[in-house]
Design a protein around this motif. Sequence first.
Motif, short mmCIF file in Angstrom:
data_model
loop_
_atom_site.label_atom_id
_atom_site.label_comp_id
_atom_site.label_asym_id
_atom_site.label_seq_id
_atom_site.Cartn_x
_atom_site.Cartn_y
_atom_site.Cartn_z
N TYR A 16 0.86 -1.09 -0.06
CA TYR A 16 0.07 0.03 0.11
C TYR A 16 0.86 1.34 -0.08
O TYR A 16 1.96 1.41 0.74
N SER A 17 0.58 2.14 -0.70
CA SER A 17 1.39 3.38 -0.90
C SER A 17 0.56 4.65 -0.83
O SER A 17 -0.40 4.65 -0.71
N THR A 18 1.51 5.79 -1.00
CA THR A 18 0.85 7.09 -0.88
C THR A 18 0.98 7.89 -2.29
O THR A 18 0.86 7.30 -3.37
N HIS A 19 1.00 9.13 -2.14
CA HIS A 19 0.90 10.01 -3.12
C HIS A 19 2.25 10.03 -4.03
O HIS A 19 2.21 10.12 -5.33
N ARG A 20 3.29 9.34 -3.32
CA ARG A 20 4.76 9.37 -4.08
C ARG A 20 4.83 7.88 -4.16
O ARG A 20 5.76 7.24 -3.62
N CYS A 21 4.13 7.51 -5.23
CA CYS A 21 4.06 5.91 -5.10
C CYS A 21 4.81 5.22 -6.36
O CYS A 21 4.94 3.97 -6.62
N HIS A 22 5.50 6.07 -7.33
CA HIS A 22 6.04 5.39 -8.57
C HIS A 22 6.87 4.48 -8.11
O HIS A 22 7.23 3.44 -8.63
N ALA A 23 7.93 4.82 -7.25
CA ALA A 23 9.24 3.60 -6.75
C ALA A 23 8.51 2.59 -6.30
O ALA A 23 9.04 1.27 -6.65
N HIS A 24 7.49 2.52 -5.48
CA HIS A 24 6.81 1.45 -4.86
C HIS A 24 6.41 0.39 -5.85
O HIS A 24 6.37 -0.50 -5.92
N TYR A 25 5.80 1.30 -6.85
CA TYR A 25 4.87 0.12 -7.90
C TYR A 25 5.93 -0.13 -8.60
O TYR A 25 5.73 -1.50 -8.91
N ILE A 26 7.16 0.26 -9.07
CA ILE A 26 7.96 -0.12 -10.22
C ILE A 26 8.70 -1.29 -9.12
O ILE A 26 9.04 -2.36 -9.65
N ALA A 27 9.13 -1.04 -8.15
CA ALA A 27 10.00 -1.62 -7.41
C ALA A 27 9.28 -3.45 -7.23
O ALA A 27 9.94 -4.03 -7.07
N LYS A 28 7.88 -3.11 -6.75
CA LYS A 28 7.04 -4.48 -6.71
C LYS A 28 6.81 -5.29 -7.87
O LYS A 28 6.13 -6.07 -7.83
N GLY A 29 7.08 -4.58 -8.89
CA GLY A 29 6.97 -5.08 -10.30
C GLY A 29 5.82 -4.68 -11.06
O GLY A 29 5.14 -5.41 -12.04
#
Length: 320
Positions: A59-72
């Motif tokens: 689950y992520s926040t407004h700053r989510c690009h890195a989390h989205y990419i890192a998780k695939g």
Amino acid sequence: MKKKIIDFYKKISLIRIVENEISSRYNEGKMRCPVHLSIGQEASAVGICENLNISDRVYSTHRCHAHYIAKGGNINKMIAEIYGKKTGCCQGRGGSMHLFDESAGVVASVPIVSSSIPLAAGDALAIKLKNKKNIAVAFFGDGSIEEGIFYETLNFAILKKLPLLFVCENNQYSIMTHINERQPKNFIKKFDKLYDIDTYYCDGNKIDKVFNASKQAIKKIKNGGGPGMIVLDTYRFKEHCGPGDDLKLGYRSLKEFNYWKNKDPLNYCKKIITKNFINYKDLISKIDSENTKICNQAFKFAEKSPFPNKKDISLNVYCD
Ligand SMILES: Cc1ncc(C[n+]2csc(CCOP(=O)(O)OP(=O)(O)O)c2C)c(N)n1
């Protein structure tokens, strides 16, 4: 670690290349939403997600690009979303702050500060009730520490021993206000003393440190040890919201900025590769060029994709 460092670099470089491209193209006016870039913070997203399985739920926040990419998360769908296109991961309705990719375990990204936290706890409760082996992860910024829902969730998660990892990315700022103006000194460093929760503190720009700390934390949670917390010190290089630099605004000093620039997580990762591989130059340039290809394809895909149809405006608003 020698073998892992290549995997780390692949992800960190991909995030950097994609976000740099967003930054350089943003002023064309085709991206239909605000963007909050994580440039400078990539190692925290990658270090955590490299310890997760697809079935673990982020689950992520407004700053989510890195989390989205890192998780695939799917890159084509991410860029199309930012372009407001029908092929985006939210069919062009959410924009940069609402990235999700259920197939990669990126369940929700939400811009209301702290709101990722109770959502992840709800998921963790469901995981526990169903006796599943995966965990939920809530990414949030240091600003979330100032929201009541963070403490309510912490209380509930500890009480119910939820399989939940709290990940605080302490980039020091909430928009333009430094943490020292918002919280008692080192408040963020006292969670293990204030609450009965295993808390790991770590340099969030050092990928090996983040990876090792989160590995321990996640292992314990997966073994039924209840929730864990990890606090990662890091820094964003770009402005809070938007594609540009903001040093001219004066809320952070050049000295501070340069200190963190010297700790750039991408360069840190490159240095480890340089030390460990004779053919490091070829390795790095091959990864970078593959990532550039992935990035360019995603932008092409987004540009070519259609906008959502006006007649479909009421579809997918509520879940059946
Ligand atoms: C409940 C709530 N209050 C205020 C805002 C406005 N706002 C958007 S981002 C932000 C700063 C968040 O800082 P932090 O949580 O540290 O994350 P960072 O932006 O540094 O990644 C604020 C106050 C909001 N989105 N939600």
